[in-house]
Every structure is written in C-alpha cells, then in structure tokens.
Write an enzyme that holds these catalytic residues in place. Structure first.
Site, PDB file in Angstrom:
ATOM      1  N   PRO A  27       0.311  -1.494   0.346  1.00  0.00           N
ATOM      2  CA  PRO A  27      -0.057  -0.355   0.226  1.00  0.00           C
ATOM      3  C   PRO A  27       0.674   1.130  -0.158  1.00  0.00           C
ATOM      4  O   PRO A  27       1.766   0.742   0.643  1.00  0.00           O
ATOM      5  CB  PRO A  27      -0.950  -0.363   1.376  1.00  0.00           C
ATOM      6  N   MET A  28       0.566   2.351  -0.821  1.00  0.00           N
ATOM      7  CA  MET A  28       1.751   3.287  -0.874  1.00  0.00           C
ATOM      8  C   MET A  28       0.104   3.899  -1.378  1.00  0.00           C
ATOM      9  O   MET A  28      -0.604   4.394  -2.238  1.00  0.00           O
ATOM     10  CB  MET A  28       2.910   3.002  -2.612  1.00  0.00           C
ATOM     11  N   GLN A  81      -6.630  -0.861   3.822  1.00  0.00           N
ATOM     12  CA  GLN A  81      -5.582  -0.312   4.993  1.00  0.00           C
ATOM     13  C   GLN A  81      -6.186   0.740   5.869  1.00  0.00           C
ATOM     14  O   GLN A  81      -6.156   1.927   5.408  1.00  0.00           O
ATOM     15  CB  GLN A  81      -4.485  -0.719   4.316  1.00  0.00           C
ATOM     16  N   CYS A 111       3.336   3.314   8.236  1.00  0.00           N
ATOM     17  CA  CYS A 111       4.510   4.550   7.366  1.00  0.00           C
ATOM     18  C   CYS A 111       5.184   5.066   8.554  1.00  0.00           C
ATOM     19  O   CYS A 111       4.443   6.352  10.041  1.00  0.00           O
ATOM     20  CB  CYS A 111       2.783   5.157   7.727  1.00  0.00           C
ATOM     21  N   ARG A 238       8.305   0.754  -3.940  1.00  0.00           N
ATOM     22  CA  ARG A 238       8.524   1.327  -5.935  1.00  0.00           C
ATOM     23  C   ARG A 238       8.724   0.779  -6.126  1.00  0.00           C
ATOM     24  O   ARG A 238       8.911   1.805  -7.326  1.00  0.00           O
ATOM     25  CB  ARG A 238       9.440   2.088  -3.853  1.00  0.00           C
TER      26      ARG A 238
END
Length: 337
Positions: A27-28, A81, A111, A238
């Site tokens: 999750p980004m 999330q 995070c 990434r």
C-alpha cells in the site's frame, strides 16, 4: 550467518488461499489506487492493498478517505488498509470498511511520515507496543474479516522490537504480518535489514505467514531473499511504480531461472495509456490527467530521447491529445530503451 526458517507455512490468510510464495503490492499513498492496482494485477500481483486510509477521516465521512474505499472484483483478493491511534476510531472505521466487502483489513503500523507519526499512528505506535496490541484487538473485535498488519522493525536501531511485536500481534488474532526491514528513523534510506524478518519467520512460536518488504527491485534479488530469509512471500512497493511487469518477471525467474524480455516501448506506452484512461474514468478527467503525470517518467525510465515527449505529457490538459502522444511514442524509431 544465515537464518533459515522452519517448515514452510502455507500462505493462507483466513479463508484467502494464495499461491505458493505470493507477491504482494504494498500500500502506497498517492500510488496504490484502483488504476495502478489494476495494472499490477494484470501483470501478476497476487494480493494488493488500498492506499492507507485515516480512521478519523472515515468516521468524519471525509470525501478523500471514502473514495479510497473503492475496490473492484477483478482486483481480488484485495485488502483495505487503515491507520490511527485511537481504539474507538479504529474499531468504527473497521466496521465502515467491512461494508464495501474487501477480502481483508490491514492495519498500518509502519508509515514513517511525520504527519502520521505525530498523530500517534503508523510507525508512531512502534514506541508503545501495548497501544499497538489494543488498537489491533479493537479492529479484530469489530470485524468478521481477516485482519493483517504491516509494520517496521522498530522506532530506531536502539529499539528494534519486531520479535516481541510479532508474537504479541499473533496472540491478538492477526492472520498475517508484513514487515518492512527498516526502522522509522531510517524512513526509506539505507538498506533494509531482512535478518530481523528472518528471525521472526524462524521463531517456532510464529504460525502466521510472514511477508518481507524492502529493497526488492529485481528477479535476482527476489530469489536471493526467498532462499536466504525463508519468508512466505514478498511485498513490493516502490519498484513497481512505473514497472508493473516486475511481478510476472519475478514469478517467471523463480520458476525457470530465466528472464522475461523487458517490456517494449509499445508495451510501456500501452501501460501508461491504460493508467491514464482508467484514472480519468475513476477520478474524473481533470484529476486523472493531473495525477497520472507523476508516472510518465517511471514508465519510460531509461528511454533515450524521451524528454520532448515527457514535456508534452506533463503539460497537456487534453485527454485525446495525451492519448495521441502516447500512441506516437510507441511507434517512434528514434526512441530506444
């Protein structure tokens, strides 16, 4: 000294059956939206997550937070999330999440960005394991969905506590744990330390799947880390930006020891065009155009003589024109990879 894991645990999360050694899309924020997830799914991602969603935002009915709840059947299995530092808010947000029927709920305890940490959420919770346990219990007790967690090794090198965190979170009832091999203090700098992840996997008390995250950017590295650290699967973040092909590339290499051909210029342009089109369909044309601009450099990374086309792509506000530019890019012989 290498740390070898105990017997392989079938990668199953609740009733969700995953393939052997699954590849997960991390999750980004501002990246892992439905258009991007769709591309990654097409190219081999086995399990994906939404961008992280503020529990407080969901409760306030914030438009941006609610929009992030959008999931589609072709993505499944897919998790949503959430993050937050208040037990009641996390419990209520989990109930809201359940209404859109994802396959699982994931809690973000990793995070590292300041605006999240300052609220006592994300990686900020790493300084208080008791709070982490209470927040996790609150979510588990408020939903019938499987609950998983993504976290880091600890707050800094002097407080790496992932071994205790893993055991205590398993006791609460989580169904899987994803571990980013950095501390909060590292942010995204330096090398990820997978030895601590391997220790969690090798712990005889750990029975849930353990997924490793951090620095996997090639099929070779995926195979090396699979063998060296014994995790149940790998989460990729990434390295998938502008490169959704990485999932099938890794799968093919793990299976055959051979490389798939690199995506052609036409395939890169097609991916960028799909991303743009789907973003406009989901977000509206204006927002879709603006938010896709950040991805063009990544899709065409390493392509020589691309600069003039990139300039057009990041300045045009016309969808038809952008599609035409991408069609031209796929055909120009003076562009080389």
């Amino acid at each position: 000294m290498l740390i070898f894991a105990k017997n392989f645990i079938l990668p199953k999360i609740g009733n969700i059956e995953l393939p052997k050694f699954p590849l997960l899309l991390a999750p980004m924020e501002d990246v892992s939206d439905p258009p991007f997830r769709r591309l990654c799914k097409i190219h081999g991602a086995d399990l994906m997550y939404s961008e992280f969603i503020s529990s407080e935002g969901l409760i306030r009915d914030a438009i941006k937070s609610r929009k992030k709840l959008d999931i589609f059947d072709y993505e499944r299995p897919v998790g949503i999330q959430i993050f937050g530092g208040d037990e009641e808010a996390m419990a209520l947000s989990a109930k809201i999440v359940e209404t859109v029927q994802p396959d699982l709920v994931d809690i973000n305890f990793g995070c590292p960005v300041k605006k999240v940490v300052c609220k006592g959420a994300g990686a900020g919770v790493l300084k208080d394991i008791d709070l982490m346990v209470r927040l996790t219990k609150a979510v588990i007790e408020s939903t019938h969905l499987p609950v998983t967690v993504k976290t880091r090794l600890g707050w800094d090198n002097d407080s790496i506590n992932i071994q205790e965190v893993a055991e205590r979170l398993q006791e609460t009832g989580i169904k899987a744990l994803s571990i980013h091999g950095r501390t909060r203090a590292q942010m995204y700098k330096g090398e990820a330390d997978w030895t601590e992840i391997a220790k969690v996997k090798a712990n005889p008390n750990i029975e849930i799947p353990i997924f490793g995250n951090g620095d996997i950017d090639s099929p070779e590295k995926a195979l090396e880390y699979k063998k060296k650290y014994g995790v149940d699967g790998i989460m990729i973040g990434r390295a998938a930006i502008g490169n959704p092909w990485i999932f099938n590339q890794i799968k093919h290499f793990l299976k055959t020891g051979e490389h798939l051909p690199d995506p052609t210029l036409a395939e890169r342009a097609e991916a960028a065009k799909n991303h743009l089109t789907w973003a406009c369909e989901w977000k509206g044309e204006r927002t879709g155009i603006l938010e896709t601009r950040m991805h063009y450099t990544n899709y065409f990374k390493g392509v020589s003589h691309f600069k003039p086309y990139r300039q057009k792509l990041v300045t045009s506000d016309n969808l038809s024109e952008l599609i035409d530019i991408l069609d031209d890019v796929s055909q120009f012989e003076n562009l080389e990879i």
